[in-house]
Design a protein around this motif. Sequence first.
Motif, PDB file in Angstrom:
ATOM      1  N   ALA A  34       0.860  -1.150   0.020  1.00  0.00           N
ATOM      2  CA  ALA A  34       0.016  -0.091  -0.247  1.00  0.00           C
ATOM      3  C   ALA A  34       0.808   1.073   0.096  1.00  0.00           C
ATOM      4  O   ALA A  34       1.989   1.293   0.680  1.00  0.00           O
ATOM      5  CB  ALA A  34      -0.938   0.093   1.199  1.00  0.00           C
ATOM      6  N   VAL A  35       0.190   2.304  -0.675  1.00  0.00           N
ATOM      7  CA  VAL A  35       1.230   3.561  -0.904  1.00  0.00           C
ATOM      8  C   VAL A  35       0.051   4.383  -0.299  1.00  0.00           C
ATOM      9  O   VAL A  35      -0.876   4.717  -0.759  1.00  0.00           O
ATOM     10  CB  VAL A  35       1.984   3.860  -2.132  1.00  0.00           C
ATOM     11  CG1 VAL A  35       2.484   5.134  -1.961  1.00  0.00           C
ATOM     12  CG2 VAL A  35       2.713   2.633  -2.517  1.00  0.00           C
ATOM     13  N   HIS A  36       0.779   5.497   0.615  1.00  0.00           N
ATOM     14  CA  HIS A  36      -0.147   6.573   1.117  1.00  0.00           C
ATOM     15  C   HIS A  36       0.328   7.700   0.749  1.00  0.00           C
ATOM     16  O   HIS A  36       1.443   8.114   1.287  1.00  0.00           O
ATOM     17  CB  HIS A  36      -0.320   6.485   2.744  1.00  0.00           C
ATOM     18  CG  HIS A  36      -1.249   7.638   3.171  1.00  0.00           C
ATOM     19  ND1 HIS A  36      -2.766   7.712   2.894  1.00  0.00           N
ATOM     20  CD2 HIS A  36      -1.019   8.693   3.851  1.00  0.00           C
ATOM     21  CE1 HIS A  36      -3.022   8.685   3.624  1.00  0.00           C
ATOM     22  NE2 HIS A  36      -2.183   9.451   4.029  1.00  0.00           N
TER      23      HIS A  36
ATOM     24  N   PRO B 103       1.478  14.775   5.269  1.00  0.00           N
ATOM     25  CA  PRO B 103       2.911  15.534   5.321  1.00  0.00           C
ATOM     26  C   PRO B 103       4.159  14.442   4.914  1.00  0.00           C
ATOM     27  O   PRO B 103       5.115  15.030   4.552  1.00  0.00           O
ATOM     28  CB  PRO B 103       3.086  16.125   6.787  1.00  0.00           C
ATOM     29  CG  PRO B 103       2.207  15.023   7.578  1.00  0.00           C
ATOM     30  CD  PRO B 103       1.087  14.752   6.546  1.00  0.00           C
ATOM     31  N   GLN B 104       3.814  13.239   5.221  1.00  0.00           N
ATOM     32  CA  GLN B 104       5.049  12.331   4.801  1.00  0.00           C
ATOM     33  C   GLN B 104       4.582  11.055   4.220  1.00  0.00           C
ATOM     34  O   GLN B 104       3.944  10.109   4.421  1.00  0.00           O
ATOM     35  CB  GLN B 104       5.533  11.757   6.191  1.00  0.00           C
ATOM     36  CG  GLN B 104       6.735  11.106   6.082  1.00  0.00           C
ATOM     37  CD  GLN B 104       7.987  11.583   5.209  1.00  0.00           C
ATOM     38  OE1 GLN B 104       8.676  12.440   5.677  1.00  0.00           O
ATOM     39  NE2 GLN B 104       8.417  11.189   4.000  1.00  0.00           N
ATOM     40  N   PRO B 105       4.370  11.129   2.592  1.00  0.00           N
ATOM     41  CA  PRO B 105       4.268   9.982   1.826  1.00  0.00           C
ATOM     42  C   PRO B 105       5.003   8.802   2.391  1.00  0.00           C
ATOM     43  O   PRO B 105       6.240   8.842   2.689  1.00  0.00           O
ATOM     44  CB  PRO B 105       4.509  10.413   0.486  1.00  0.00           C
ATOM     45  CG  PRO B 105       4.815  11.981   0.661  1.00  0.00           C
ATOM     46  CD  PRO B 105       4.974  12.325   1.832  1.00  0.00           C
ATOM     47  N   GLN B 106       4.361   7.655   2.265  1.00  0.00           N
ATOM     48  CA  GLN B 106       4.906   6.237   2.849  1.00  0.00           C
ATOM     49  C   GLN B 106       4.364   5.011   1.915  1.00  0.00           C
ATOM     50  O   GLN B 106       3.269   5.112   1.512  1.00  0.00           O
ATOM     51  CB  GLN B 106       4.495   6.051   4.374  1.00  0.00           C
ATOM     52  CG  GLN B 106       5.106   7.004   5.203  1.00  0.00           C
ATOM     53  CD  GLN B 106       5.146   6.342   6.580  1.00  0.00           C
ATOM     54  OE1 GLN B 106       6.043   6.535   7.366  1.00  0.00           O
ATOM     55  NE2 GLN B 106       3.730   5.856   7.117  1.00  0.00           N
ATOM     56  N   ALA B 107       5.328   4.355   1.774  1.00  0.00           N
ATOM     57  CA  ALA B 107       5.118   3.000   1.239  1.00  0.00           C
ATOM     58  C   ALA B 107       5.104   1.854   2.386  1.00  0.00           C
ATOM     59  O   ALA B 107       6.075   2.017   3.210  1.00  0.00           O
ATOM     60  CB  ALA B 107       5.891   2.577  -0.022  1.00  0.00           C
ATOM     61  N   ALA B 108       4.271   1.059   2.176  1.00  0.00           N
ATOM     62  CA  ALA B 108       4.427  -0.282   3.317  1.00  0.00           C
ATOM     63  C   ALA B 108       4.014  -1.672   2.500  1.00  0.00           C
ATOM     64  O   ALA B 108       3.481  -1.326   1.441  1.00  0.00           O
ATOM     65  CB  ALA B 108       3.382   0.152   4.305  1.00  0.00           C
ATOM     66  N   ALA B 109       4.708  -2.424   3.273  1.00  0.00           N
ATOM     67  CA  ALA B 109       4.300  -3.854   2.714  1.00  0.00           C
ATOM     68  C   ALA B 109       4.476  -4.704   3.846  1.00  0.00           C
ATOM     69  O   ALA B 109       4.925  -4.352   4.801  1.00  0.00           O
ATOM     70  CB  ALA B 109       5.426  -4.034   1.491  1.00  0.00           C
ATOM     71  N   VAL B 110       3.641  -5.811   3.687  1.00  0.00           N
ATOM     72  CA  VAL B 110       3.580  -6.769   4.605  1.00  0.00           C
ATOM     73  C   VAL B 110       3.889  -8.183   3.837  1.00  0.00           C
ATOM     74  O   VAL B 110       3.617  -8.488   2.980  1.00  0.00           O
ATOM     75  CB  VAL B 110       2.313  -7.248   5.659  1.00  0.00           C
ATOM     76  CG1 VAL B 110       2.166  -5.738   6.211  1.00  0.00           C
ATOM     77  CG2 VAL B 110       1.104  -7.278   4.742  1.00  0.00           C
ATOM     78  N   ALA B 111       4.943  -8.847   4.581  1.00  0.00           N
ATOM     79  CA  ALA B 111       5.324 -10.145   4.035  1.00  0.00           C
ATOM     80  C   ALA B 111       4.330 -11.286   4.516  1.00  0.00           C
ATOM     81  O   ALA B 111       4.275 -11.261   5.602  1.00  0.00           O
ATOM     82  CB  ALA B 111       6.739 -10.168   4.154  1.00  0.00           C
TER      83      ALA B 111
END
Length: 166
Positions: A6-8, A12-20
């Motif tokens: 998922a990417v937000h 103020p701070q864009p982030q990418a996240a992933a779960v394995a």
Amino acid sequence: MKLAFAVHLDGPQPQAAAVAFEAWDAPEPAKAFVSRIAQVEKPARGELDLRALPCMLQLLREHQLAPELVLIDGFVHLDAAETPALGQHLFHALGSGTPVIGLSKSARPGLPARFEVMREEEARPLVVTCAGIDIGAAKVRVRAMHGRKRVPTLMKLVARLAKGGD
């Protein structure tokens, strides 16, 4: 290992996240990854919004990940004629060797019912598109994911992580 992404981009701070995860019915991830994104370019007017693509690639590089499959919140292609969307571009960026499955909560006019999958007793289907894997196989895997609601547990979790939640 499989990765749900998922990417937000807002805030103020864009982030990418992933779960394995290993098993499709896993209630919890084996590991979680987050990358802060320094800068995100606005898409050109009228062009496909691919801002999440470099964010996903940054996360993969930063954490030295080589998943066997990627699951994204969004479309792999936009219609039955397979007009490329974010997931198709990710598939190509990964060398066309890593299958990508896209999940969307909203339908598109060009995607017929064969792209829909019902989970549990929900009234509305999820839309599944994919590259590098058969649509039937992708739908079976999405249906098997943990969670009693429409959106699988791991997809909810990775969206929360991308927004900065725990």
